[in-house]
Design a protein around this motif. Sequence first.
Motif, PDB file in Angstrom:
ATOM      1  N   LEU A 534       0.789  -1.234   0.000  1.00  0.00           N
ATOM      2  CA  LEU A 534       0.000   0.000   0.000  1.00  0.00           C
ATOM      3  C   LEU A 534       0.823   1.288   0.000  1.00  0.00           C
ATOM      4  O   LEU A 534       0.242   2.368   0.101  1.00  0.00           O
ATOM      5  N   SER A 535       2.148   1.226  -0.114  1.00  0.00           N
ATOM      6  CA  SER A 535       2.958   2.432   0.100  1.00  0.00           C
ATOM      7  C   SER A 535       3.865   2.774  -1.068  1.00  0.00           C
ATOM      8  O   SER A 535       4.986   3.228  -0.870  1.00  0.00           O
ATOM      9  N   ARG A 536       3.421   2.592  -2.269  1.00  0.00           N
ATOM     10  CA  ARG A 536       4.298   2.828  -3.415  1.00  0.00           C
ATOM     11  C   ARG A 536       4.338   4.311  -3.782  1.00  0.00           C
ATOM     12  O   ARG A 536       3.311   4.933  -4.008  1.00  0.00           O
ATOM     13  N   LEU A 537       5.551   4.853  -3.848  1.00  0.00           N
ATOM     14  CA  LEU A 537       5.744   6.262  -4.191  1.00  0.00           C
ATOM     15  C   LEU A 537       6.148   6.356  -5.653  1.00  0.00           C
ATOM     16  O   LEU A 537       7.131   5.742  -6.069  1.00  0.00           O
ATOM     17  N   PRO A 538       5.428   7.127  -6.464  1.00  0.00           N
ATOM     18  CA  PRO A 538       5.763   7.190  -7.892  1.00  0.00           C
ATOM     19  C   PRO A 538       7.032   7.997  -8.139  1.00  0.00           C
ATOM     20  O   PRO A 538       7.421   8.845  -7.338  1.00  0.00           O
ATOM     21  N   SER A 539       7.657   7.724  -9.272  1.00  0.00           N
ATOM     22  CA  SER A 539       8.812   8.512  -9.687  1.00  0.00           C
ATOM     23  C   SER A 539       8.332   9.833 -10.283  1.00  0.00           C
ATOM     24  O   SER A 539       7.132  10.057 -10.461  1.00  0.00           O
ATOM     25  N   LEU A 540       9.272  10.710 -10.584  1.00  0.00           N
ATOM     26  CA  LEU A 540       8.955  12.025 -11.146  1.00  0.00           C
ATOM     27  C   LEU A 540       9.565  12.152 -12.535  1.00  0.00           C
ATOM     28  O   LEU A 540      10.617  11.563 -12.812  1.00  0.00           O
ATOM     29  N   PRO A 541       8.964  12.948 -13.404  1.00  0.00           N
ATOM     30  CA  PRO A 541       9.564  13.149 -14.732  1.00  0.00           C
ATOM     31  C   PRO A 541      10.806  14.026 -14.636  1.00  0.00           C
ATOM     32  O   PRO A 541      10.889  14.924 -13.795  1.00  0.00           O
ATOM     33  N   ALA A 542      11.766  13.750 -15.486  1.00  0.00           N
ATOM     34  CA  ALA A 542      12.932  14.626 -15.568  1.00  0.00           C
ATOM     35  C   ALA A 542      12.506  15.969 -16.151  1.00  0.00           C
ATOM     36  O   ALA A 542      11.521  16.065 -16.897  1.00  0.00           O
TER      37      ALA A 542
END
Length: 644
Positions: A534-542
């Motif tokens: 339940l704790s997935r943090l998404p990545s960010l676009p460059a």
Amino acid sequence: MRRLALVFLLLTAARLVQAGGVVPKFPVAAIAAPLRENAHAVMRLHDETMQVKSVGRTISTVHRVTTIFDEAGAHWASETVYYDEFTSVSYLRGVIYNEAGQGVRQLRASDVHDRSLSDGFSLASSGRGKTVDLQQPTYPYTVEFEYEVVSNNPLFYSSWYPQPAEQLAVEQSSFRVVTPVELPLRFQERHLPAGVSLVRSKVGPFDAYFWEVQNLPAVEDEPDSPPVSEYTPAVLTAPTSFEVQGHAGSLTSWQGLGQWSYDLNAGRDVLPDALKARVAALVQGETDERARIRKVYEFLQANTRYISIQLGIGGWQTFPAASVAGNGYGDCKALTNYCMALLKAADVTAYCALVRADEPDIRTEFPSSQFNHVVLCVPLTRAARPDTVWLECTSQTNPFNYMGSFTGNRHALLVTPEGGKLVRTPSYGATDNRLARLSDVYLDAQGSATASIRARLTGMEQERLSSILHGLSATEQKQRIGDGLPVANFSITKLTLTPDNRAAMPALVQILNLTLPNLAAASGKRVFLTPNLLSRLPSLPAAVGERQTDIWLARAFSHADTVRIHLPATLKPESLPAPVKLTTAFGTYSSQVQTLPDGTLQYIRQLTMPRTRFSRTDYPAYVEFRRKISSADKVQLVLLKTDS
């Protein structure tokens, strides 16, 4: 090329006039190409003039023309003109133009709706407005609005925000203030483009101030950026002296504004004798000052409710405490004043505090009316060490001594007999805003599972669930929480939310049971399972090109997740992922999987991030930090099918 395009448009207009046609206004083709880039809309024209007629009266006129390219910019086809008992709308006009700049419809009286706009907490708003929505089904199109507002509440001067949002380009915007010489304008310029400066002039016995910007390209919406008001142009204005319904004040200092507010409300905290006796009995024998305050606050919550009244001068003068006692309701200032009176009856001194709620903090260096809410500040005078209790008086469910994201981490103006004094409301760091979650996942041989989850959330982390608990039915609670779960296929079999507001930091315990069909994916003899449930943090676009804004991490938090995966006898771990540990200025992260003595697999993940600001040049490093977290959060366990 732009000069040739202008000549072409002028020649075209001349031909239309000669032919007896109508010259188009604001054709979309006339917008320069750089202004179209990354823009959902272009402000073609925004001219605003504020005339200060006297110490007690202003007149503001606005002329706004906006071309809208797509649905994301469609809200610019709407306009709301606010008014109250001290403000009137002289006129409101509007026109819709097609892509060629031809007028296709005038604003009709039936398009204008007079509505209550109370937001449930505002300090000085009668909460009414004339609203218009001219959205069209076909893009692009252009809308034009013109209106005039006459105000007898000059505590609020107009401020100029020519580019108030991302993805909005500005062709031309100007701001003019005309004021009598004896009422000099106070102003603060912020982030004006190079070459833009104030132009001052004389208009008879008046001083005139003028600002103008042109050709501002759209500002991109960048991840984790500060509020747009912190980096786009603005001119804030305020009076030197003002008068509202015969009550004069000075606005050259915070002390002066606080003094005006105190004098305006002095003597309105008198309670009926019977109620004072009831309060005295309520706290009788209680020697702990904090406990006395809590008893009074809980009495307030049990016996009053919020109603938006907004009467009195401009919404600033409270109803008397005796009126709230008799009616059982009040607005934010009335309930705060009433709680202050109740505490006075309990021999506790408290002060009303003006605050800007649910918005960025005030500009402390520019004394002016920037507040929209009132809370209560209670200094603990008898405590062993200096401390303060803060009370939100409009809520029947708000925890004792908790400001949270609504009014915490900002400045407030304490209203005292000696005038106003800026103070800070409580700040909430990562140790306050915590999530601790334990999940037991029971996997079967086919890859389906059930999960029993217990989570304890504190501080700002519990606010979302608290609002769900107090604002929604049981069915709606399940729907709302289900919408936020990061799993594809599930059903909720049990949900309970239990608040614990007796702790130093408000807390809420969530019990959640799930069925999870096909949680693990099988391929031959192997089964693949992501232990992070339940704790997935998404990545960010460059960043595309050079980032323009700083990195603003608005909320500190600390998350700790433990997932115990109970395997059937036919599944054994073939390999476990390597532990991950990250320590950076942006935060710390760790995750690991281990096998317990009974064969259970235990996944532990921890993430702590601060509330702080970083330079835009740090964005690549921040993207890399988030990428590593996202990658670690997606890691899979490899389980091997056995014959046992």
